[in-house]
Design a protein around this motif. Structure first.
Motif, PDB file in Angstrom:
ATOM      1  N   VAL A  19       0.827  -1.209   0.000  1.00 45.57           N
ATOM      2  CA  VAL A  19       0.000   0.000   0.000  1.00 45.57           C
ATOM      3  C   VAL A  19       0.856   1.252   0.000  1.00 45.57           C
ATOM      4  CG1 VAL A  19      -1.874  -1.221   1.170  1.00 45.57           C
ATOM      5  CG2 VAL A  19      -0.277   0.159   2.522  1.00 45.57           C
ATOM      6  N   GLY A  20       2.091   1.137   0.511  1.00 46.78           N
ATOM      7  CA  GLY A  20       2.977   2.290   0.560  1.00 46.78           C
ATOM      8  C   GLY A  20       3.439   2.762  -0.798  1.00 46.78           C
ATOM      9  N   PHE A  26      -5.187  11.203  -1.822  1.00 48.64           N
ATOM     10  CA  PHE A  26      -6.190  10.735  -2.781  1.00 48.64           C
ATOM     11  C   PHE A  26      -7.128  11.889  -3.074  1.00 48.64           C
ATOM     12  CE2 PHE A  26      -7.633   9.398   1.484  1.00 48.64           C
ATOM     13  CZ  PHE A  26      -8.896   9.961   1.549  1.00 48.64           C
ATOM     14  N   PRO A  27      -7.920  11.786  -4.144  1.00 52.43           N
ATOM     15  CA  PRO A  27      -8.764  12.922  -4.569  1.00 52.43           C
ATOM     16  C   PRO A  27      -9.756  13.321  -3.483  1.00 52.43           C
ATOM     17  CG  PRO A  27      -8.592  11.251  -6.283  1.00 52.43           C
ATOM     18  CD  PRO A  27      -7.995  10.648  -5.060  1.00 52.43           C
ATOM     19  N   ARG A  56      -8.017  -3.271   1.705  1.00 51.33           N
ATOM     20  CA  ARG A  56      -8.839  -3.330   0.487  1.00 51.33           C
ATOM     21  C   ARG A  56      -9.958  -2.301   0.535  1.00 51.33           C
ATOM     22  NH1 ARG A  56      -8.354  -8.931   1.445  1.00 51.33           N
ATOM     23  NH2 ARG A  56     -10.474  -8.994   2.286  1.00 51.33           N
ATOM     24  N   HIS A  57     -10.616  -2.212   1.687  1.00 55.38           N
ATOM     25  CA  HIS A  57     -11.713  -1.252   1.848  1.00 55.38           C
ATOM     26  C   HIS A  57     -11.228   0.176   1.646  1.00 55.38           C
ATOM     27  CE1 HIS A  57     -14.801   1.196   3.796  1.00 55.38           C
ATOM     28  NE2 HIS A  57     -13.857   1.651   4.603  1.00 55.38           N
ATOM     29  N   TYR A  58     -10.129   0.519   2.276  1.00 54.56           N
ATOM     30  CA  TYR A  58      -9.642   1.906   2.238  1.00 54.56           C
ATOM     31  C   TYR A  58      -9.204   2.287   0.826  1.00 54.56           C
ATOM     32  CZ  TYR A  58      -7.282   6.108   4.020  1.00 54.56           C
ATOM     33  OH  TYR A  58      -6.911   7.403   4.281  1.00 54.56           O
ATOM     34  N   THR A  59      -8.438   1.419   0.196  1.00 54.95           N
ATOM     35  CA  THR A  59      -7.926   1.712  -1.145  1.00 54.95           C
ATOM     36  C   THR A  59      -9.064   1.862  -2.141  1.00 54.95           C
ATOM     37  OG1 THR A  59      -5.902   0.490  -0.638  1.00 54.95           O
ATOM     38  CG2 THR A  59      -6.372   0.915  -2.963  1.00 54.95           C
ATOM     39  N   PHE A  66      -1.885   5.759  -7.567  1.00 62.97           N
ATOM     40  CA  PHE A  66      -0.432   5.704  -7.504  1.00 62.97           C
ATOM     41  C   PHE A  66       0.106   7.110  -7.761  1.00 62.97           C
ATOM     42  CE2 PHE A  66      -1.483   1.282  -8.264  1.00 62.97           C
ATOM     43  CZ  PHE A  66      -0.617   0.634  -7.386  1.00 62.97           C
ATOM     44  N   PRO A  67       1.337   7.385  -7.355  1.00 65.79           N
ATOM     45  CA  PRO A  67       1.895   8.721  -7.595  1.00 65.79           C
ATOM     46  C   PRO A  67       1.967   9.025  -9.091  1.00 65.79           C
ATOM     47  CG  PRO A  67       3.242   7.499  -6.023  1.00 65.79           C
ATOM     48  CD  PRO A  67       2.278   6.522  -6.613  1.00 65.79           C
ATOM     49  N   PRO A  68       2.057  10.300  -9.439  1.00 67.92           N
ATOM     50  CA  PRO A  68       2.144  10.685 -10.853  1.00 67.92           C
ATOM     51  C   PRO A  68       3.446  10.187 -11.468  1.00 67.92           C
ATOM     52  CG  PRO A  68       2.625  12.549  -9.445  1.00 67.92           C
ATOM     53  CD  PRO A  68       2.147  11.457  -8.540  1.00 67.92           C
TER      54      PRO A  68
END
Length: 346
Positions: A19-20, A26-27, A56-59, A66-68
Motif C-alpha cells: 500500500v505504501g 487521494f482525490p 482493500r476497503h480503504y484503497t 499511484f503517484p504521478p
C-alpha cells in the motif's frame, strides 16, 4: 506498544510495502492514512485478516491512486525547487530513496529537516505523521516515501515573523489570546480541506502577528502536549484531534533531528490556524479536566477492540496515539478521550 500477536509482523510489513507504493494523497488532496493506520491497528491487536480487509476497503473506497509519473531526476542541489509541487511526488520519493540508501534513514531525516520543518503543514501535517510511523517501524522505504510526500505537499507560512522576538513560553496562552482579536472571529476559508484552511490563515494580518512568538525551548513539546490534550478533551473536534496525535508524531521524530523544538514551534502554529476553524472555544479549566480523569473507563482491550473494528482512520490514529502518550505521561485523560472517540463513554 508491541504487537499483541508477533505473527502479525511479517504480513504487516508485506502489506505496508504494497500500500505504501500508492500516493500520499487521494482525490481531492486528502491525506492517505493507510500505511500509518495499518501499523496502529496491528499494535492495537488487529489480525492479519482484519488488516488485509481494511486495506482493500480503504484503497477502494478512497480511490487511492499511484503517484504521478516521474518528470526528471532530482539531486542534492535541485530537490528544493520541487517543494510544494505535488506533480513531483515520484521524483522526490526517488531522490530520498537514493539519499536513504547512501546515508541511512536517520541521517537523511536529520539533514532534510531544516528545510522541511517550516513546511510541516504539508498535507495538513500528515507528512509528519507518515515520517513518524516510518521511524517507529524502522522502515527505510517508508522513510523515503514520507520525506518525498512531505516535500511534495510542503506548505509553510511566509517569513513575516523572521525578525520577531519570541515573547511567550506558553502554547496555551498564545492560543487563547487569539480569542481577543475580532478579525479572527468567524474566519472563512475556501474549502473544507484542513491544509487549505491553514494556508488561508497565513494571509490574515492578525494571524501573522501570532507567528514567531512562541519560544522554541527544549521543553516546548512537553508544554504543548497538555495544551493539545485539553483542547481536544474540551471539543472532541477533528481539528483538535490532530493536535494530540501530532504531539505523539513529534515525539517519535524528535530523537533523530537537530533542534526538535523548532519543528514543534512550526507545528504549534498550525494548531493556532486550526483553532479558528473550531470557533476558538475556551479550553476547559483544570477542575473540569480533573473530573474527566476520574471517569470510570472500559479496559484498554475494549477500547483497542472498538478502534480496530472501526473503518474510520482517525479512530485508529487517535486511540493508538492516546495509548502511547498515556504510557509516556501517565495522564489518564488520554484514555478518557480514546474511549470517547470510539463511543464507549459519553
Amino acid at each position: 506498544m508491541p504487537y499483541a500477536d508477533a505473527a502479525v509482523a511479517a504480513p504487516l510489513r508485506r502489506l505496508i510495502g504494497e500500500v505504501g507504493q500508492r500516493s500520499g494523497e487521494f482525490p481531492a488532496y486528502l491525506a492517505n492514512h493507510l500505511p500509518m493506520v495499518l501499523e496502529a491497528m496491528a499494535r492495537l491487536g488487529a489480525t492479519p485478516e482484519r488488516l488485509e480487509a481494511y486495506a482493500r476497503h480503504y484503497t477502494r473506497s478512497h480511490a487511492v491512486p499511484f503517484p504521478p509519473p516521474a518528470i526528471a531526476p532530482l539531486e542534492d542541489d535541485t530537490w528544493r525547487a520541487a517543494l510544494g509541487r505535488r506533480e513531483r511526488e515520484t521524483d522526490l520519493r526517488l531522490y530520498f530513496e537514493g539519499v536513504v540508501g547512501r546515508i541511512g534513514s536517520a541521517q537523511a531525516v536529520r539533514l532534510s529537516m531544516p528545510v522541511l520543518a517550516p513546511g510541516v503543514a504539508a498535507s495538513a501535517t500528515h507528512g509528519l505523521m507518515r515520517l513518524a510511523y516510518a521511524l517507529l517501524r524502522a522502515d527505510d522505504k517508508e522513510v523515503a516515501a514520507a520525506l518525498g510526500y512531505w516535500a511534495a505537499t510542503y506548505l509553510r507560512y511566509e517569513d513575516v515573523a523572521q525578525d520577531r522576538l519570541p515573547d511567550t513560553a506558553d502554547p496555551l496562552a498564545l492560543l487563547i489570546g487569539m480569542r481577543e482579536e475580532p478579525s479572527l472571529q468567524a474566519v472563512d476559508a475556501p474549502t473544507h480541506l484542513l491544509w487549505k484552511w491553514i494556508e488561508a490563515m497565513g494571509q490574515i494580518p492578525a494571524f501573522q502577528d501570532r507567528l514567531g512568538r512562541l519560544q522554541a525551548a527544549p521543553d516546548l513539546l512537553d508544554r504543548m502536549r497538555p495544551a493539545a490534550l485539553a483542547l481536544y478533551a474540551g471539543t472532541m473536534s477533528f481539528e483538535a484531534l490532530h493536535a494530540v496525535t501530532g504531539c505523539h508524531w513529534l515525539r517519535l521524530v524528535s530523537p533523530v533531528i537537530d533542534a526538535p523544538e523548532q519543528l514543534a514551534r512550526h507545528f504549534w502554529e498550525v494548531v493556532l490556524a486550526l483553532y479558528t476553524k473550531i470557533g476558538m472555544p475556551q479550553p476547559p479549566d483544570e477542575a473540569m479536566l480533573e473530573s474527566w480523569r476520574r471517569l470510570p473507563l472500559p479496559d484498554d482491550q475494549e477500547i483497542a477492540k472498538a478502534a480496530v473494528a472501526s473503518d474510520d482512520e482517525h479512530d485508529h490514529s487517535l486511540v493508538f496515539s492516546a495509548f502511547e502518550e498515556f504510557r509516556h505521561t501517565g495522564d489518564r485523560l488520554y484514555k478518557v478521550v480514546a474511549a470517547r472517540r470510539v463511543g464507549l463513554i459519553d
